[in-house]
Design a protein around this motif. Structure first.
Motif, PDB file in Angstrom:
ATOM      1  N   ASN A  24     -42.798  94.668  59.904  1.00 38.97           N
ATOM      2  CA  ASN A  24     -42.695  93.914  61.149  1.00 38.97           C
ATOM      3  C   ASN A  24     -42.353  94.818  62.327  1.00 38.97           C
ATOM      4  O   ASN A  24     -42.870  94.629  63.435  1.00 38.97           O
ATOM      5  CB  ASN A  24     -41.643  92.814  61.017  1.00 38.97           C
ATOM      6  CG  ASN A  24     -42.112  91.680  60.122  1.00 38.97           C
ATOM      7  OD1 ASN A  24     -43.288  91.385  60.042  1.00 38.97           O
ATOM      8  ND2 ASN A  24     -41.173  91.046  59.427  1.00 38.97           N
ATOM      9  N   SER A 164     -37.591  89.695  58.076  1.00 45.62           N
ATOM     10  CA  SER A 164     -37.975  89.557  59.478  1.00 45.62           C
ATOM     11  C   SER A 164     -36.781  89.602  60.425  1.00 45.62           C
ATOM     12  O   SER A 164     -36.959  89.730  61.642  1.00 45.62           O
ATOM     13  CB  SER A 164     -38.731  88.236  59.684  1.00 45.62           C
ATOM     14  OG  SER A 164     -39.913  88.222  58.923  1.00 45.62           O
ATOM     15  N   VAL A 167     -36.407  92.242  63.171  1.00 44.95           N
ATOM     16  CA  VAL A 167     -37.015  92.126  64.493  1.00 44.95           C
ATOM     17  C   VAL A 167     -35.963  91.795  65.540  1.00 44.95           C
ATOM     18  O   VAL A 167     -36.013  92.289  66.667  1.00 44.95           O
ATOM     19  CB  VAL A 167     -38.123  91.051  64.465  1.00 44.95           C
ATOM     20  CG1 VAL A 167     -38.690  90.819  65.853  1.00 44.95           C
ATOM     21  CG2 VAL A 167     -39.223  91.466  63.510  1.00 44.95           C
ATOM     22  N   SER A 264     -49.005  90.108  66.960  1.00 44.62           N
ATOM     23  CA  SER A 264     -47.911  91.055  66.734  1.00 44.62           C
ATOM     24  C   SER A 264     -47.956  92.213  67.731  1.00 44.62           C
ATOM     25  O   SER A 264     -46.925  92.624  68.268  1.00 44.62           O
ATOM     26  CB  SER A 264     -47.984  91.606  65.301  1.00 44.62           C
ATOM     27  OG  SER A 264     -47.815  90.576  64.356  1.00 44.62           O
ATOM     28  N   PHE A 292     -40.807  85.747  64.225  1.00 40.20           N
ATOM     29  CA  PHE A 292     -41.039  86.476  62.985  1.00 40.20           C
ATOM     30  C   PHE A 292     -40.368  85.814  61.792  1.00 40.20           C
ATOM     31  O   PHE A 292     -40.849  85.921  60.670  1.00 40.20           O
ATOM     32  CB  PHE A 292     -40.539  87.925  63.122  1.00 40.20           C
ATOM     33  CG  PHE A 292     -41.552  88.859  63.713  1.00 40.20           C
ATOM     34  CD1 PHE A 292     -42.318  89.684  62.910  1.00 40.20           C
ATOM     35  CD2 PHE A 292     -41.750  88.910  65.077  1.00 40.20           C
ATOM     36  CE1 PHE A 292     -43.259  90.539  63.458  1.00 40.20           C
ATOM     37  CE2 PHE A 292     -42.684  89.759  65.635  1.00 40.20           C
ATOM     38  CZ  PHE A 292     -43.446  90.579  64.819  1.00 40.20           C
ATOM     39  N   ARG A 348     -47.837  82.127  67.143  1.00 39.14           N
ATOM     40  CA  ARG A 348     -47.612  83.153  66.127  1.00 39.14           C
ATOM     41  C   ARG A 348     -47.090  82.541  64.827  1.00 39.14           C
ATOM     42  O   ARG A 348     -47.468  82.971  63.736  1.00 39.14           O
ATOM     43  CB  ARG A 348     -46.623  84.206  66.637  1.00 39.14           C
ATOM     44  CG  ARG A 348     -46.563  85.394  65.718  1.00 39.14           C
ATOM     45  CD  ARG A 348     -45.593  86.461  66.177  1.00 39.14           C
ATOM     46  NE  ARG A 348     -45.756  87.610  65.323  1.00 39.14           N
ATOM     47  CZ  ARG A 348     -45.319  87.704  64.075  1.00 39.14           C
ATOM     48  NH1 ARG A 348     -44.685  86.688  63.536  1.00 39.14           N
ATOM     49  NH2 ARG A 348     -45.521  88.792  63.361  1.00 39.14           N
ATOM     50  N   GLU A 352     -49.189  83.098  61.451  1.00 40.76           N
ATOM     51  CA  GLU A 352     -48.572  83.818  60.347  1.00 40.76           C
ATOM     52  C   GLU A 352     -48.369  82.904  59.139  1.00 40.76           C
ATOM     53  O   GLU A 352     -48.469  83.339  57.991  1.00 40.76           O
ATOM     54  CB  GLU A 352     -47.226  84.408  60.781  1.00 40.76           C
ATOM     55  CG  GLU A 352     -47.327  85.567  61.746  1.00 40.76           C
ATOM     56  CD  GLU A 352     -47.904  86.801  61.100  1.00 40.76           C
ATOM     57  OE1 GLU A 352     -47.692  87.007  59.882  1.00 40.76           O
ATOM     58  OE2 GLU A 352     -48.593  87.570  61.800  1.00 40.76           O
TER      59      GLU A 352
END
Length: 489
Positions: A24, A164, A167, A264, A292, A348, A352
Protein backbone atom coordinates in the motif's frame (compact mmCIF):
# COMPACT_ATOMS: atom_id res chain seq x y z
CA UNK A 1 -8.86 -31.01 6.10
CA UNK A 2 -5.87 -29.31 7.69
CA UNK A 3 -6.73 -25.95 6.14
CA UNK A 4 -9.70 -25.75 8.50
CA UNK A 5 -7.51 -25.56 11.61
CA UNK A 6 -7.17 -22.13 13.18
CA UNK A 7 -3.36 -22.20 13.11
CA UNK A 8 -3.26 -22.71 9.33
CA UNK A 9 -5.85 -20.01 8.68
CA UNK A 10 -4.02 -17.51 10.88
CA UNK A 11 -0.65 -18.25 9.31
CA UNK A 12 -2.06 -18.13 5.78
CA UNK A 13 -4.03 -14.94 6.43
CA UNK A 14 -1.13 -13.18 8.18
CA UNK A 15 0.87 -13.24 4.95
CA UNK A 16 -1.65 -10.76 3.57
CA UNK A 17 -0.66 -8.46 6.43
CA UNK A 18 3.03 -8.53 5.51
CA UNK A 19 2.25 -7.93 1.84
CA UNK A 20 -0.31 -5.17 2.40
CA UNK A 21 1.74 -3.23 4.94
CA UNK A 22 4.41 -2.65 2.28
CA UNK A 23 2.47 -2.73 -0.97
CA UNK A 24 0.00 0.00 0.00
CA UNK A 25 2.88 2.37 0.75
CA UNK A 26 4.49 1.42 -2.56
CA UNK A 27 1.31 2.12 -4.53
CA UNK A 28 0.81 5.51 -2.92
CA UNK A 29 4.29 6.95 -3.20
CA UNK A 30 6.45 5.25 -5.83
CA UNK A 31 5.31 7.59 -8.62
CA UNK A 32 5.52 10.64 -6.37
CA UNK A 33 9.01 9.91 -5.07
CA UNK A 34 10.54 9.39 -8.51
CA UNK A 35 8.73 12.32 -10.11
CA UNK A 36 8.79 14.88 -7.28
CA UNK A 37 11.80 13.88 -5.16
CA UNK A 38 14.26 12.13 -7.49
CA UNK A 39 13.17 14.41 -10.39
CA UNK A 40 13.11 11.75 -13.06
CA UNK A 41 12.52 13.25 -16.50
CA UNK A 42 9.42 12.46 -18.52
CA UNK A 43 11.15 10.38 -21.22
CA UNK A 44 12.94 8.21 -18.65
CA UNK A 45 9.70 7.76 -16.72
CA UNK A 46 7.80 6.61 -19.80
CA UNK A 47 10.66 4.36 -20.94
CA UNK A 48 10.95 2.85 -17.46
CA UNK A 49 7.20 2.21 -17.33
CA UNK A 50 7.37 0.57 -20.78
CA UNK A 51 10.14 -1.79 -19.61
CA UNK A 52 8.19 -2.43 -16.41
CA UNK A 53 5.07 -3.16 -18.48
CA UNK A 54 6.84 -5.98 -20.34
CA UNK A 55 8.44 -7.46 -17.23
CA UNK A 56 5.33 -7.00 -15.09
CA UNK A 57 3.21 -8.85 -17.64
CA UNK A 58 5.58 -11.70 -18.46
CA UNK A 59 6.91 -12.67 -15.05
CA UNK A 60 3.54 -13.94 -13.76
CA UNK A 61 2.96 -16.60 -16.43
CA UNK A 62 6.71 -17.34 -16.49
CA UNK A 63 6.86 -18.11 -12.77
CA UNK A 64 3.51 -19.91 -12.94
CA UNK A 65 4.83 -22.04 -15.82
CA UNK A 66 7.99 -22.95 -13.91
CA UNK A 67 5.82 -23.98 -10.98
CA UNK A 68 3.09 -26.00 -12.70
CA UNK A 69 4.14 -26.93 -16.24
CA UNK A 70 4.80 -30.56 -15.31
CA UNK A 71 1.07 -31.01 -14.72
CA UNK A 72 0.45 -30.48 -18.45
CA UNK A 73 0.78 -32.78 -21.43
CA UNK A 74 0.71 -36.53 -21.67
CA UNK A 75 3.48 -37.18 -19.15
CA UNK A 76 1.90 -35.47 -16.18
CA UNK A 77 3.95 -35.06 -13.02
CA UNK A 78 3.71 -37.72 -10.36
CA UNK A 79 3.94 -35.14 -7.57
CA UNK A 80 1.01 -35.35 -5.18
CA UNK A 81 -1.05 -32.31 -4.21
CA UNK A 82 0.57 -32.23 -0.77
CA UNK A 83 4.05 -32.16 -2.33
CA UNK A 84 3.06 -29.21 -4.51
CA UNK A 85 1.82 -27.37 -1.42
CA UNK A 86 5.15 -27.97 0.33
CA UNK A 87 6.95 -26.45 -2.68
CA UNK A 88 4.81 -23.34 -2.35
CA UNK A 89 5.75 -23.03 1.33
CA UNK A 90 9.46 -23.18 0.49
CA UNK A 91 9.02 -20.46 -2.14
CA UNK A 92 7.35 -18.18 0.41
CA UNK A 93 10.21 -18.69 2.87
CA UNK A 94 12.75 -17.78 0.18
CA UNK A 95 11.14 -14.88 -1.67
CA UNK A 96 9.23 -13.16 1.14
CA UNK A 97 12.35 -11.61 2.74
CA UNK A 98 13.74 -10.67 -0.69
CA UNK A 99 10.50 -8.84 -1.45
CA UNK A 100 10.83 -6.73 1.71
CA UNK A 101 14.42 -5.76 0.86
CA UNK A 102 13.40 -4.77 -2.68
CA UNK A 103 10.76 -2.51 -1.12
CA UNK A 104 13.36 -0.78 1.03
CA UNK A 105 15.62 -0.03 -1.99
CA UNK A 106 12.96 2.23 -3.52
CA UNK A 107 13.06 4.93 -0.87
CA UNK A 108 16.80 5.68 -0.89
CA UNK A 109 18.40 7.25 -3.96
CA UNK A 110 21.50 5.20 -4.74
CA UNK A 111 22.01 5.83 -8.49
CA UNK A 112 20.67 7.85 -11.40
CA UNK A 113 16.84 8.10 -11.09
CA UNK A 114 16.13 6.60 -14.54
CA UNK A 115 18.29 3.52 -13.81
CA UNK A 116 17.05 3.11 -10.25
CA UNK A 117 13.44 3.42 -11.44
CA UNK A 118 13.73 0.40 -13.74
CA UNK A 119 15.81 -1.74 -11.36
CA UNK A 120 13.61 -1.08 -8.33
CA UNK A 121 10.32 -1.65 -10.13
CA UNK A 122 11.48 -4.89 -11.75
CA UNK A 123 13.04 -6.32 -8.58
CA UNK A 124 10.09 -5.33 -6.42
CA UNK A 125 7.51 -6.74 -8.82
CA UNK A 126 9.49 -9.91 -9.49
CA UNK A 127 9.65 -10.89 -5.82
CA UNK A 128 6.08 -9.72 -5.21
CA UNK A 129 4.94 -11.93 -8.07
CA UNK A 130 6.67 -14.97 -6.61
CA UNK A 131 5.03 -14.63 -3.20
CA UNK A 132 1.68 -13.52 -4.64
CA UNK A 133 1.48 -16.47 -7.01
CA UNK A 134 2.34 -19.02 -4.38
CA UNK A 135 0.10 -17.42 -1.77
CA UNK A 136 -2.88 -17.15 -4.12
CA UNK A 137 -2.33 -20.64 -5.54
CA UNK A 138 -2.58 -22.00 -2.01
CA UNK A 139 -6.15 -20.67 -1.91
CA UNK A 140 -7.07 -23.15 -4.62
CA UNK A 141 -4.73 -25.89 -3.31
CA UNK A 142 -5.68 -25.80 0.37
CA UNK A 143 -9.46 -25.64 -0.10
CA UNK A 144 -11.93 -26.85 -2.70
CA UNK A 145 -15.42 -25.75 -1.64
CA UNK A 146 -16.58 -22.16 -1.95
CA UNK A 147 -17.23 -22.08 1.81
CA UNK A 148 -13.67 -23.07 2.72
CA UNK A 149 -12.14 -20.66 0.22
CA UNK A 150 -14.37 -17.87 1.50
CA UNK A 151 -13.18 -18.63 5.05
CA UNK A 152 -9.52 -18.39 4.03
CA UNK A 153 -10.27 -15.19 2.13
CA UNK A 154 -11.97 -13.82 5.26
CA UNK A 155 -8.77 -14.19 7.27
CA UNK A 156 -6.81 -12.55 4.46
CA UNK A 157 -9.21 -9.60 4.50
CA UNK A 158 -8.86 -9.14 8.24
CA UNK A 159 -5.07 -9.15 8.08
CA UNK A 160 -4.99 -7.00 4.93
CA UNK A 161 -7.13 -4.46 6.72
CA UNK A 162 -4.63 -4.40 9.57
CA UNK A 163 -1.81 -4.00 7.05
CA UNK A 164 -3.54 -1.00 5.52
CA UNK A 165 -3.10 0.87 8.79
CA UNK A 166 0.41 1.69 7.56
CA UNK A 167 -1.23 4.22 5.23
CA UNK A 168 -2.41 6.30 8.21
CA UNK A 169 1.15 6.59 9.47
CA UNK A 170 2.75 7.04 6.06
CA UNK A 171 0.83 10.24 5.35
CA UNK A 172 2.15 11.68 8.60
CA UNK A 173 5.77 10.92 7.73
CA UNK A 174 5.67 11.72 4.01
CA UNK A 175 7.39 15.04 3.26
CA UNK A 176 9.06 15.67 -0.08
CA UNK A 177 11.36 18.27 1.47
CA UNK A 178 12.49 16.11 4.40
CA UNK A 179 12.63 12.39 3.62
CA UNK A 180 14.52 11.35 6.77
CA UNK A 181 11.47 10.39 8.90
CA UNK A 182 9.92 8.55 5.97
CA UNK A 183 13.14 6.56 5.47
CA UNK A 184 13.06 5.44 9.10
CA UNK A 185 9.37 4.58 8.78
CA UNK A 186 9.99 2.39 5.70
CA UNK A 187 12.94 0.66 7.38
CA UNK A 188 10.75 -0.27 10.37
CA UNK A 189 8.05 -1.62 8.04
CA UNK A 190 10.66 -3.69 6.21
CA UNK A 191 12.04 -5.29 9.38
CA UNK A 192 8.55 -6.09 10.63
CA UNK A 193 7.42 -7.70 7.36
CA UNK A 194 10.67 -9.61 6.86
CA UNK A 195 10.35 -11.16 10.29
CA UNK A 196 6.69 -11.92 9.72
CA UNK A 197 7.27 -13.71 6.43
CA UNK A 198 9.92 -15.94 7.95
CA UNK A 199 7.81 -16.82 11.00
CA UNK A 200 4.49 -17.47 9.22
CA UNK A 201 6.08 -19.44 6.35
CA UNK A 202 8.09 -21.56 8.77
CA UNK A 203 5.02 -22.28 10.90
CA UNK A 204 2.98 -23.35 7.86
CA UNK A 205 5.75 -25.59 6.58
CA UNK A 206 6.33 -27.09 10.03
CA UNK A 207 2.60 -27.67 10.59
CA UNK A 208 2.21 -29.71 7.43
CA UNK A 209 5.47 -31.53 8.03
CA UNK A 210 4.12 -32.79 11.36
CA UNK A 211 1.19 -34.29 9.47
CA UNK A 212 3.66 -36.58 7.70
CA UNK A 213 3.05 -35.03 4.31
CA UNK A 214 5.53 -36.33 1.80
CA UNK A 215 7.96 -33.67 0.62
CA UNK A 216 9.67 -33.73 -2.76
CA UNK A 217 13.33 -32.94 -3.29
CA UNK A 218 14.99 -31.45 -6.37
CA UNK A 219 17.00 -34.66 -6.92
CA UNK A 220 13.82 -36.71 -7.23
CA UNK A 221 12.12 -34.37 -9.74
CA UNK A 222 11.72 -35.70 -13.24
CA UNK A 223 13.74 -34.02 -15.98
CA UNK A 224 11.91 -33.10 -19.15
CA UNK A 225 13.34 -32.34 -22.56
CA UNK A 226 12.93 -28.97 -24.26
CA UNK A 227 10.69 -30.61 -26.88
CA UNK A 228 8.35 -31.91 -24.17
CA UNK A 229 8.05 -28.45 -22.64
CA UNK A 230 7.38 -26.87 -26.04
CA UNK A 231 4.59 -29.40 -26.60
CA UNK A 232 3.14 -28.63 -23.19
CA UNK A 233 3.18 -24.89 -23.92
CA UNK A 234 1.34 -25.39 -27.21
CA UNK A 235 -1.24 -27.55 -25.48
CA UNK A 236 -1.81 -25.00 -22.73
CA UNK A 237 -2.11 -22.03 -25.14
CA UNK A 238 -4.67 -23.94 -27.23
CA UNK A 239 -6.64 -24.84 -24.12
CA UNK A 240 -6.52 -21.24 -22.90
CA UNK A 241 -7.82 -19.81 -26.19
CA UNK A 242 -10.81 -22.14 -26.01
CA UNK A 243 -11.53 -21.27 -22.36
CA UNK A 244 -14.08 -18.51 -23.01
CA UNK A 245 -14.86 -17.77 -19.35
CA UNK A 246 -11.17 -17.13 -18.72
CA UNK A 247 -10.94 -14.73 -21.69
CA UNK A 248 -13.91 -12.63 -20.56
CA UNK A 249 -12.63 -12.60 -16.98
CA UNK A 250 -9.20 -11.47 -18.19
CA UNK A 251 -10.72 -8.49 -20.01
CA UNK A 252 -12.74 -7.47 -16.98
CA UNK A 253 -9.75 -7.94 -14.68
CA UNK A 254 -7.48 -5.81 -16.90
CA UNK A 255 -9.83 -2.86 -16.46
CA UNK A 256 -10.15 -3.59 -12.74
CA UNK A 257 -6.40 -3.59 -12.16
CA UNK A 258 -6.06 -0.38 -14.15
CA UNK A 259 -8.75 1.34 -12.08
CA UNK A 260 -7.39 0.11 -8.75
CA UNK A 261 -3.89 1.41 -9.50
CA UNK A 262 -5.22 4.64 -10.97
CA UNK A 263 -7.00 5.32 -7.67
CA UNK A 264 -3.93 4.43 -5.61
CA UNK A 265 -1.45 6.41 -7.72
CA UNK A 266 -3.49 9.62 -7.83
CA UNK A 267 -5.52 9.50 -4.62
CA UNK A 268 -3.18 11.83 -2.66
CA UNK A 269 -3.03 14.21 -5.62
CA UNK A 270 -6.82 14.46 -5.90
CA UNK A 271 -7.10 15.08 -2.16
CA UNK A 272 -4.39 17.72 -2.22
CA UNK A 273 -5.29 19.50 -5.42
CA UNK A 274 -8.95 18.97 -6.19
CA UNK A 275 -10.19 19.80 -2.70
CA UNK A 276 -7.70 22.61 -2.29
CA UNK A 277 -8.04 24.30 1.08
CA UNK A 278 -11.39 22.65 1.87
CA UNK A 279 -9.90 19.99 4.18
CA UNK A 280 -7.07 20.03 6.67
CA UNK A 281 -3.98 17.81 6.35
CA UNK A 282 -5.26 15.78 9.31
CA UNK A 283 -8.57 15.16 7.56
CA UNK A 284 -6.70 14.19 4.41
CA UNK A 285 -4.61 11.69 6.35
CA UNK A 286 -7.72 10.15 7.93
CA UNK A 287 -9.54 9.98 4.60
CA UNK A 288 -6.52 8.40 2.94
CA UNK A 289 -6.17 5.79 5.68
CA UNK A 290 -9.88 4.99 5.75
CA UNK A 291 -9.90 4.46 1.99
CA UNK A 292 -7.26 1.76 2.39
CA UNK A 293 -8.72 0.08 5.48
CA UNK A 294 -12.42 0.23 4.58
CA UNK A 295 -12.17 -2.12 1.55
CA UNK A 296 -10.93 -4.91 3.80
CA UNK A 297 -13.64 -4.28 6.39
CA UNK A 298 -16.24 -4.07 3.65
CA UNK A 299 -14.91 -7.29 2.20
CA UNK A 300 -15.99 -9.14 5.33
CA UNK A 301 -19.54 -8.00 4.54
CA UNK A 302 -19.12 -8.75 0.82
CA UNK A 303 -17.97 -12.28 1.63
CA UNK A 304 -21.18 -12.78 3.59
CA UNK A 305 -23.13 -11.63 0.54
CA UNK A 306 -21.07 -14.00 -1.60
CA UNK A 307 -22.16 -16.96 0.54
CA UNK A 308 -25.79 -15.92 0.06
CA UNK A 309 -25.94 -14.69 -3.55
CA UNK A 310 -22.70 -15.91 -5.14
CA UNK A 311 -19.48 -14.09 -6.03
CA UNK A 312 -20.60 -13.36 -9.60
CA UNK A 313 -23.72 -11.49 -8.48
CA UNK A 314 -21.93 -9.44 -5.81
CA UNK A 315 -19.26 -8.31 -8.28
CA UNK A 316 -21.98 -7.34 -10.78
CA UNK A 317 -23.67 -5.20 -8.12
CA UNK A 318 -20.38 -3.49 -7.30
CA UNK A 319 -19.92 -2.53 -10.96
CA UNK A 320 -23.35 -0.92 -11.02
CA UNK A 321 -22.69 0.90 -7.73
CA UNK A 322 -19.43 2.30 -9.13
CA UNK A 323 -21.19 3.49 -12.28
CA UNK A 324 -24.12 5.02 -10.38
CA UNK A 325 -21.95 6.95 -7.91
CA UNK A 326 -19.79 8.35 -10.72
CA UNK A 327 -22.76 9.51 -12.79
CA UNK A 328 -24.33 11.19 -9.74
CA UNK A 329 -21.04 12.93 -8.92
CA UNK A 330 -20.70 14.13 -12.51
CA UNK A 331 -24.15 15.71 -12.36
CA UNK A 332 -23.51 17.34 -8.97
CA UNK A 333 -20.10 18.81 -9.84
CA UNK A 334 -17.00 19.59 -7.71
CA UNK A 335 -18.48 22.38 -5.60
CA UNK A 336 -19.59 20.16 -2.69
CA UNK A 337 -16.40 19.33 -0.69
CA UNK A 338 -18.13 16.91 1.69
CA UNK A 339 -19.76 14.97 -1.11
CA UNK A 340 -16.52 15.02 -3.09
CA UNK A 341 -14.62 13.56 -0.12
CA UNK A 342 -17.19 10.79 0.16
CA UNK A 343 -17.01 10.06 -3.56
CA UNK A 344 -13.20 9.93 -3.74
CA UNK A 345 -13.08 7.56 -0.77
CA UNK A 346 -16.08 5.41 -1.77
CA UNK A 347 -14.85 5.07 -5.34
CA UNK A 348 -11.66 3.52 -4.06
CA UNK A 349 -13.45 1.42 -1.44
CA UNK A 350 -15.83 -0.23 -3.93
CA UNK A 351 -13.12 -0.67 -6.56
CA UNK A 352 -10.72 -2.30 -4.11
CA UNK A 353 -13.58 -4.34 -2.67
CA UNK A 354 -14.12 -5.87 -6.09
CA UNK A 355 -10.42 -6.69 -6.37
CA UNK A 356 -10.52 -8.62 -3.11
CA UNK A 357 -13.19 -10.97 -4.49
CA UNK A 358 -11.53 -11.77 -7.80
CA UNK A 359 -9.21 -14.40 -6.32
CA UNK A 360 -12.33 -16.48 -5.60
CA UNK A 361 -13.30 -16.25 -9.28
CA UNK A 362 -9.81 -17.30 -10.40
CA UNK A 363 -9.99 -20.26 -8.03
CA UNK A 364 -13.25 -21.25 -9.73
CA UNK A 365 -11.50 -20.94 -13.09
CA UNK A 366 -8.83 -23.32 -11.76
CA UNK A 367 -11.59 -25.81 -10.99
CA UNK A 368 -13.17 -25.38 -14.43
CA UNK A 369 -9.81 -25.86 -16.15
CA UNK A 370 -9.25 -28.99 -14.06
CA UNK A 371 -12.58 -30.47 -15.12
CA UNK A 372 -12.60 -29.39 -18.77
CA UNK A 373 -9.15 -30.79 -19.53
CA UNK A 374 -9.33 -33.91 -17.37
CA UNK A 375 -6.21 -33.04 -15.34
CA UNK A 376 -4.69 -35.17 -12.61
CA UNK A 377 -3.53 -32.02 -10.78
CA UNK A 378 -4.86 -28.48 -10.68
CA UNK A 379 -2.48 -25.95 -12.26
CA UNK A 380 -3.30 -23.22 -9.74
CA UNK A 381 -0.14 -21.10 -10.02
CA UNK A 382 -0.19 -21.24 -13.81
CA UNK A 383 -3.81 -20.09 -14.01
CA UNK A 384 -3.19 -17.26 -11.54
CA UNK A 385 -0.01 -16.30 -13.41
CA UNK A 386 -1.66 -16.36 -16.82
CA UNK A 387 -4.51 -14.25 -15.50
CA UNK A 388 -1.94 -11.72 -14.34
CA UNK A 389 -0.34 -11.75 -17.82
CA UNK A 390 -3.49 -10.10 -19.15
CA UNK A 391 -4.27 -7.90 -16.14
CA UNK A 392 -0.85 -6.59 -15.06
CA UNK A 393 -0.53 -4.15 -18.00
CA UNK A 394 -3.26 -2.18 -16.23
CA UNK A 395 -0.82 -1.51 -13.38
CA UNK A 396 1.61 0.18 -15.76
CA UNK A 397 -1.02 1.88 -17.90
CA UNK A 398 -2.59 3.55 -14.83
CA UNK A 399 0.20 6.08 -14.12
CA UNK A 400 0.92 6.59 -17.83
CA UNK A 401 -2.68 7.26 -18.86
CA UNK A 402 -3.32 9.13 -15.61
CA UNK A 403 -0.46 11.60 -16.09
CA UNK A 404 -1.46 12.03 -19.76
CA UNK A 405 -5.12 12.67 -18.93
CA UNK A 406 -4.26 15.16 -16.20
CA UNK A 407 -1.95 17.06 -18.53
CA UNK A 408 -4.58 16.98 -21.28
CA UNK A 409 -7.46 18.13 -19.10
CA UNK A 410 -5.62 20.67 -16.94
CA UNK A 411 -2.92 21.95 -19.30
CA UNK A 412 -0.20 21.33 -16.69
CA UNK A 413 2.32 18.47 -16.74
CA UNK A 414 3.30 16.59 -13.60
CA UNK A 415 6.88 16.43 -14.87
CA UNK A 416 7.49 20.15 -14.79
CA UNK A 417 8.22 22.11 -11.61
CA UNK A 418 4.97 24.01 -11.50
CA UNK A 419 3.69 25.37 -8.19
CA UNK A 420 0.26 23.92 -8.86
CA UNK A 421 1.62 20.37 -8.51
CA UNK A 422 3.88 21.16 -5.54
CA UNK A 423 3.28 19.96 -2.00
CA UNK A 424 0.58 21.53 0.07
CA UNK A 425 1.74 24.67 1.79
CA UNK A 426 0.32 27.78 3.40
CA UNK A 427 1.20 29.92 0.38
CA UNK A 428 -0.45 27.57 -2.13
CA UNK A 429 -3.09 29.16 -4.32
CA UNK A 430 -6.56 27.88 -3.53
CA UNK A 431 -8.22 25.78 -6.18
CA UNK A 432 -11.42 27.67 -5.45
CA UNK A 433 -10.00 30.83 -7.01
CA UNK A 434 -11.51 31.63 -10.40
CA UNK A 435 -8.04 31.76 -11.97
CA UNK A 436 -7.63 28.02 -11.37
CA UNK A 437 -11.15 27.01 -12.45
CA UNK A 438 -10.03 25.18 -15.58
CA UNK A 439 -7.40 23.17 -13.70
CA UNK A 440 -9.87 22.26 -10.98
CA UNK A 441 -12.53 21.14 -13.44
CA UNK A 442 -9.91 19.22 -15.43
CA UNK A 443 -8.97 17.19 -12.35
CA UNK A 444 -12.64 16.62 -11.60
CA UNK A 445 -13.38 15.30 -15.08
CA UNK A 446 -10.48 12.86 -14.88
CA UNK A 447 -11.72 11.73 -11.47
CA UNK A 448 -15.25 10.86 -12.68
CA UNK A 449 -14.79 9.90 -16.33
CA UNK A 450 -12.28 7.12 -15.61
CA UNK A 451 -14.65 5.16 -13.29
CA UNK A 452 -17.57 5.63 -15.71
CA UNK A 453 -15.58 4.26 -18.64
CA UNK A 454 -14.19 1.37 -16.56
CA UNK A 455 -17.61 0.38 -15.19
CA UNK A 456 -19.26 0.36 -18.64
CA UNK A 457 -16.59 -1.91 -20.14
CA UNK A 458 -16.64 -4.23 -17.13
CA UNK A 459 -20.43 -4.61 -17.11
CA UNK A 460 -20.38 -5.57 -20.80
CA UNK A 461 -17.60 -8.13 -20.25
CA UNK A 462 -19.17 -9.56 -17.08
CA UNK A 463 -22.45 -10.35 -18.83
CA UNK A 464 -20.52 -12.77 -21.06
CA UNK A 465 -18.94 -14.62 -18.11
CA UNK A 466 -20.90 -17.87 -17.55
CA UNK A 467 -19.08 -19.58 -14.67
CA UNK A 468 -21.84 -19.10 -12.11
CA UNK A 469 -25.13 -20.66 -11.09
CA UNK A 470 -25.72 -24.17 -12.43
CA UNK A 471 -22.48 -24.13 -14.46
CA UNK A 472 -20.38 -23.48 -11.37
CA UNK A 473 -22.31 -26.06 -9.36
CA UNK A 474 -21.61 -28.70 -12.03
CA UNK A 475 -17.89 -27.87 -12.03
CA UNK A 476 -17.72 -28.18 -8.24
CA UNK A 477 -19.52 -31.51 -8.26
CA UNK A 478 -17.24 -32.89 -10.96
CA UNK A 479 -14.08 -31.91 -9.13
CA UNK A 480 -15.26 -33.02 -5.72
CA UNK A 481 -15.88 -36.47 -7.11
CA UNK A 482 -12.36 -36.82 -8.46
CA UNK A 483 -9.97 -35.05 -6.10
CA UNK A 484 -9.49 -34.87 -2.34
CA UNK A 485 -6.70 -32.70 -0.90
CA UNK A 486 -4.00 -33.76 1.51
CA UNK A 487 -4.22 -37.52 1.69
CA UNK A 488 -1.79 -38.59 4.37
CA UNK A 489 0.97 -41.00 3.38
Amino acid sequence: MYHRTLAVRLAYGSMSLFIAILHNVFLLYYVDIFVSVYKIDRNSFWLGEAIFLVWNSLNDPLFGWLSDHRALGKNQSSLSQSEIVQKRFRSLITYGPLFTLAFLCIWFQWCHPSIQFVICLCLYDGFLTMIDLNHLALLADLALSSEDRTALNWYCSVFSGCGSMSVFLSYRFWDRDNMGPFHVFCAILTIFSLTGFLVSSFLLKKHFATKKVKVDTPDMEERQSEADQTLELKIFVKQLINHSNFIWFALMNLIQVFHCHFNSNFFPLFLDKLLGDSISPQTGAILLGVSFVAPHINNLYFLGLCRRFGVYTVIKWLFYVKLSLSVIMLMVGPNWPGLLCFYIASNRVFTEGTCKLLNLIISDLVDEDFVLHNRKQAISALIFGTSALFSKPGQTLAPLIGTWLLAKQTGYSLFYSDDLWASSSTDRTSFHDSANSSLRWGCFYVLVYVPIACACIQILAWTRFKLHGSRLQWVKQMREGRWFPFTEV
